[in-house]
Scaffold this active site. Structure first.
Site, PDB file in Angstrom:
ATOM      1  N   SER A  22       0.823  -1.219   0.000  1.00 32.31           N
ATOM      2  CA  SER A  22       0.000   0.000   0.000  1.00 32.31           C
ATOM      3  C   SER A  22       0.851   1.260   0.000  1.00 32.31           C
ATOM      4  O   SER A  22       0.321   2.370   0.025  1.00 32.31           O
ATOM      5  CB  SER A  22      -0.922   0.007   1.228  1.00 32.31           C
ATOM      6  OG  SER A  22      -0.155  -0.038   2.428  1.00 32.31           O
ATOM      7  N   HIS A 155     -39.487  23.164 -11.537  1.00 34.54           N
ATOM      8  CA  HIS A 155     -39.554  22.329 -12.748  1.00 34.54           C
ATOM      9  C   HIS A 155     -38.798  22.969 -13.923  1.00 34.54           C
ATOM     10  O   HIS A 155     -39.109  22.704 -15.085  1.00 34.54           O
ATOM     11  CB  HIS A 155     -41.005  22.058 -13.159  1.00 34.54           C
ATOM     12  CG  HIS A 155     -41.840  21.500 -12.059  1.00 34.54           C
ATOM     13  ND1 HIS A 155     -41.863  20.162 -11.747  1.00 34.54           N
ATOM     14  CD2 HIS A 155     -42.680  22.116 -11.172  1.00 34.54           C
ATOM     15  CE1 HIS A 155     -42.694  19.960 -10.727  1.00 34.54           C
ATOM     16  NE2 HIS A 155     -43.190  21.129 -10.356  1.00 34.54           N
ATOM     17  N   SER A 276     -13.292  25.166 -28.237  1.00 39.48           N
ATOM     18  CA  SER A 276     -13.485  23.961 -29.035  1.00 39.48           C
ATOM     19  C   SER A 276     -12.347  23.816 -30.037  1.00 39.48           C
ATOM     20  O   SER A 276     -11.834  24.805 -30.559  1.00 39.48           O
ATOM     21  CB  SER A 276     -14.825  24.039 -29.775  1.00 39.48           C
ATOM     22  OG  SER A 276     -14.898  23.076 -30.795  1.00 39.48           O
ATOM     23  N   LYS A 282     -16.900  28.778 -29.799  1.00 42.73           N
ATOM     24  CA  LYS A 282     -17.307  28.149 -28.536  1.00 42.73           C
ATOM     25  C   LYS A 282     -16.525  28.678 -27.338  1.00 42.73           C
ATOM     26  O   LYS A 282     -15.329  28.899 -27.395  1.00 42.73           O
ATOM     27  CB  LYS A 282     -17.129  26.631 -28.617  1.00 42.73           C
ATOM     28  CG  LYS A 282     -18.051  25.916 -29.583  1.00 42.73           C
ATOM     29  CD  LYS A 282     -19.507  26.029 -29.175  1.00 42.73           C
ATOM     30  CE  LYS A 282     -19.809  25.324 -27.882  1.00 42.73           C
ATOM     31  NZ  LYS A 282     -19.539  23.868 -27.953  1.00 42.73           N
TER      32      LYS A 282
END
Length: 467
Positions: A22, A155, A276, A282
């Site tokens: 570990s 909603h 992007s 974007k």
């Protein structure tokens, strides 16, 4: 040679060593392991189990090891499995067989339980500090933008007008409860397990209260089996962390919506967005999206540990080695998320005109028309039906409620008079709701001031120390 090799004849398979070790993640506990070992050595000397000379050698050796680790000079070994054995092996190299006396009256089982509690106690304080920082950002933004009015939603449909500050304080209240959950969790973390041994305590006449005092634990565990076999305090923290991430994810979802051209309520700084690779126009809200995504990661760590622990007999089982990676990752994820959210909000523009303009659509003042009728003696259910018909008419004729003539109002009910126009202005609709917890300006400002004082008071409390 392994510290437990006396019972074994065959060498450990190399793949088993890798699978069993570990040290690749529990090296993070080095500071806490050494802190606990120093307190344990002091107790052993106090109880005449080791000499003062041996104690001083052990502590000096541990302090040297701490410096080496922090300076990057310490080489961790997979063959030595974990942080405890790595440190003990190095200590014995430094000071000889005296180093082997340190493990008297303790086991790795109660040692690791101690290390995790020390680590988690420290991390809870840090997370609480970041929660306070984010609360302060939300309260300050609310105060700064107290005059911005926006639609409140149910909603995801426009419902009633509120102040942006009211919306921000709603999240501050959630974070306040998150802080309190961690405060409660802290009390169950802050229990000393050391002295429980592998499962059955020790025959040595040790002083557990002394160790608790040295390490600033509030209490000492009362059952050795329980102390080494339980990780419910980690599960409790992971649950609280999951709740925090859930709150941050909900807010992130709203920030993503608000930054879209469909809402256009906010502009997040370029520093917290990306573009992007194909679409030049974007500007993507990647940080809120990542926060939303990382929430599932934290949930997963909670479910992993719940699943790991659900079938384990008492006391310690090797399965419990799986308690750490998810915990460490949760802490790192949570701290980064809280800090990023605070920075991002401080670099976000809230578009007052767009928010206000959005309240002019969607009949968000319809409830106030119904309340007007109630004030004039109409039962609420009857008033609800009257206003519903007025909304239907406006919807069909592309009108706002405020654009109806008085004659048209009176076609729906003769109770209406010219004061209806003042009653349904957006500002009056908001500020008329001045009950405790309402969105009226004076009420929101009162809450902001009270909460700011509370956050400041908590931040200066003794629990923080140097955190």
């Amino acid at each position: 040679m392994k510290l437990w090799s006396g019972r074994f004849e065959d060498d450990t398979d190399k793949l088993v060593e890798e699978f069993n070790a570990s040290i690749g993640f529990d090296y993070k506990l080095y500071k806490y392991d050494i802190e606990g070992s120093i307190a344990h050595a002091k107790m052993l000397a106090k109880c005449d189990i080791i000499t003062e000379t041996d104690k001083n050698k052990i502590i000096a050796g541990l302090e040297e090891i701490l410096s080496e680790i922090e300076e990057g000079e310490f080489e961790f070994s997979v063959e030595l499995e974990d942080i405890h054995m790595n440190i003990e092996h190095k200590l014995t190299e430094k000071i000889g067989s005296v180093g082997g006396k340190l493990h008297t009256a303790r086991s790795r089982n109660d040692q690791v339980a101690l290390d995790i509690r020390l680590y988690l106690r420290d991390q809870i304080k840090q997370v609480q500090g970041l929660l306070q920082q984010l609360q302060d950002v939300l309260l300050s933004l609310g105060e700064e933008h107290i005059d911005i009015i926006m639609p409140g939603y149910t909603h995801l449909q426009r419902a009633q007008p509120i102040r942006l500050a009211h919306h921000l304080v709603a999240y501050q209240q959630k974070l306040k409860r998150d802080y309190e959950r961690l405060e409660d969790c802290y009390q169950r973390v802050n229990v000393l397990p050391l002295g429980s041994g592998a499962l059955a305590g020790t025959k040595f006449d040790i002083d557990r209260e002394f160790v608790a005092q040295e390490l600033e634990f509030n209490s000492v565990s009362q059952n050795s089996l329980d102390a080494v076999s339980e990780r419910d305090f980690v599960i409790e923290f992971l649950s609280a962390a999951s709740t925090i991430m859930m709150h941050l994810s909900r807010f992130s979802e709203e920030l993503i919506l608000w930054s879209s051209s469909e809402f256009d309520f906010i502009e997040i700084s370029d520093a917290f967005c990306t573009g992007s690779s194909i679409m030049p126009q974007k500007k993507n809200p990647d940080i809120p999206e990542l926060i939303r995504g990382k929430t599932g990661r934290v949930y997963g760590h909670l479910m992993q540990l719940l699943t790991t622990m659900k079938g384990l007999p008492l006391a310690y089982n090797k399965d419990m080695q799986e308690d750490k990676e998810g915990l460490f990752d949760t802490v790192d994820t949570l701290k980064k998320t809280l800090e990023l959210m605070a920075r991002m909000l401080n670099n976000t523009e809230f578009k007052k005109d767009n928010m206000k303009e959005s309240t002019e659509r969607g009949f968000v003042n319809a409830t106030d028309v119904a309340d007007y009728l109630v004030d004039n003696g109409i039962p609420f259910r009857e008033a609800h039906e009257i206003v519903g018909k007025a909304v239907l008419y406006c919807d069909k004729h592309n009108k706002k409620l405020a654009e109806l003539s008085l004659n048209k109002w009176q076609e729906f009910s003769d109770v209406f008079s010219s004061d209806i126009y003042d009653a349904i202005t957006i500002e009056n609709c908001v500020d008329a709701r001045d009950t405790i917890g309402g969105p009226a300006k004076k009420e929101v400002l009162k809450v902001i001031q009270e909460e700011k004082e509370l956050v400041t008071s908590e931040a200066s409390s003794e629990i923080w120390g140097d955190c």
